[in-house]
Design an enzyme around this catalytic site. Sequence first.
Site, mmCIF file in Angstrom:
data_model
loop_
_atom_site.group_PDB
_atom_site.id
_atom_site.type_symbol
_atom_site.label_atom_id
_atom_site.label_comp_id
_atom_site.label_asym_id
_atom_site.label_seq_id
_atom_site.Cartn_x
_atom_site.Cartn_y
_atom_site.Cartn_z
ATOM 1 N N ILE A 165 0.771 -1.280 0.068
ATOM 2 C CA ILE A 165 -0.031 0.067 -0.052
ATOM 3 C C ILE A 165 1.008 1.326 0.054
ATOM 4 O O ILE A 165 0.367 2.288 -0.445
ATOM 5 C CB ILE A 165 -1.136 -0.067 1.040
ATOM 6 C CG1 ILE A 165 -2.235 0.822 0.898
ATOM 7 C CG2 ILE A 165 -0.112 0.266 2.589
ATOM 8 C CD1 ILE A 165 -3.208 0.976 1.923
ATOM 9 N N VAL A 220 1.090 -2.738 8.694
ATOM 10 C CA VAL A 220 0.726 -1.622 7.897
ATOM 11 C C VAL A 220 1.064 -0.409 8.449
ATOM 12 O O VAL A 220 1.763 0.609 7.780
ATOM 13 C CB VAL A 220 -0.682 -1.636 7.341
ATOM 14 C CG1 VAL A 220 -1.129 -0.566 6.556
ATOM 15 C CG2 VAL A 220 -1.024 -2.976 6.613
ATOM 16 N N ASP A 221 0.711 -0.101 9.910
ATOM 17 C CA ASP A 221 0.921 1.043 10.427
ATOM 18 C C ASP A 221 2.650 1.425 10.369
ATOM 19 O O ASP A 221 2.813 2.459 9.833
ATOM 20 C CB ASP A 221 0.499 1.007 11.900
ATOM 21 C CG ASP A 221 0.530 2.146 12.638
ATOM 22 O OD1 ASP A 221 0.552 3.469 11.943
ATOM 23 O OD2 ASP A 221 0.281 2.249 13.691
ATOM 24 N N SER A 263 -7.872 -4.102 10.418
ATOM 25 C CA SER A 263 -7.824 -5.048 11.623
ATOM 26 C C SER A 263 -7.461 -6.592 11.173
ATOM 27 O O SER A 263 -7.843 -7.330 12.035
ATOM 28 C CB SER A 263 -9.561 -4.938 12.322
ATOM 29 O OG SER A 263 -9.585 -3.853 12.964
ATOM 30 N N GLY A 293 -4.933 -7.920 10.539
ATOM 31 C CA GLY A 293 -3.571 -8.543 10.821
ATOM 32 C C GLY A 293 -3.501 -8.747 12.419
ATOM 33 O O GLY A 293 -4.192 -9.795 12.901
#
Length: 355
Positions: free
Chosen positions: A10, A32-33, A116, A118
Amino acid sequence: MPLQIIRNDITKVECDAIVNAANSTLLGGGGVDGAIHKAAGRGLLLECMKLGGCKVGQAKITKGYNLPCKYVIHTVGPKWRGGKNGERELLENCYKNSLALAKENDCESVAFPLISSGVYGYPVDEAFKVAVDVVADFLMYNDMLVYIVVYNKNALAAGSKLFTDIAQYIDENYVAQHSPYDSRRINNLGESMPLPSTRFFDDDDLQESVVLRDEVCNAMPTCPAPAFSSDNLEELLKNTIDESFSKMLLRLIDERGMKDSECYKKANIDKRLFSKIRSNPDYKPSKPTVLAFCIALELSLAETNEMLMKAGFALSHSNKFDIIVEYFIKQNNFNIFEINEALFAFDQSLLGSVN
């Protein structure tokens, strides 16, 4: 197309905004964060420090910094606690509030991860369904290009009875596995051997067939070639050309009492593409575009084949893409996003098009 399912990182998706599946501090974390904060650079962290965190289901927006996007929309997804603690509503709010922020900031495109799914433990297939349901509802009333970015497509199909049924249907119908042109088979010892119905021709057979062919051809009367005339050809075309794809599509929309916008949105088709089709009676669409409209109009298998023929296509059991679409039509399942989820899981092109 308005909703695209893609497999990508992403942080590399070029669009107006990407959505970060953040924690409540908005100061970075794992998955991802962490990847988004790392790719964006320190500027993102400094801006996030001024936001005062974020509640579950809510969303806040920042600049994109070093990312290939204008904005990052941060939303905090729910942790999975068995599904009976309001998780779905909270997850829906993540998508709704993120889309609202994207719209407020004039974004024409936005990319979501599966929020959510992951470390927060939300089942991937259920997380995907929530994402598609909310985005599809939003797109019925808004024009925006939305990406759902799936890093591991195999996780979508894991444990899904639907995909198991589709795999079985493909196995039963895929002609490459039952080809009549395969003249060899494998016996119990693993040795290659001729099929019982196979006959191999030798040189004498070939010579005999050539002589027979020449005798038959020499005995046939010759017919003079028809005189060519451009006027005759024009008249022939005028009398034999059938209803075009575009004309059939517009006729069916009217017959079903649908609005144009309802049809192209249900087909996951870009508004600009539909305008091209409407304004050009001889428009030549791609096969995924034709099938997308067939699904939107909820055509039967016979009607689908008729519309495909208008554009010069047909369904084939030598094509997994065709078999999967056929499966859904036979099941009277005309949810284009569910069909695209299946096509994506089986590495096929998706329905809908922008050209």
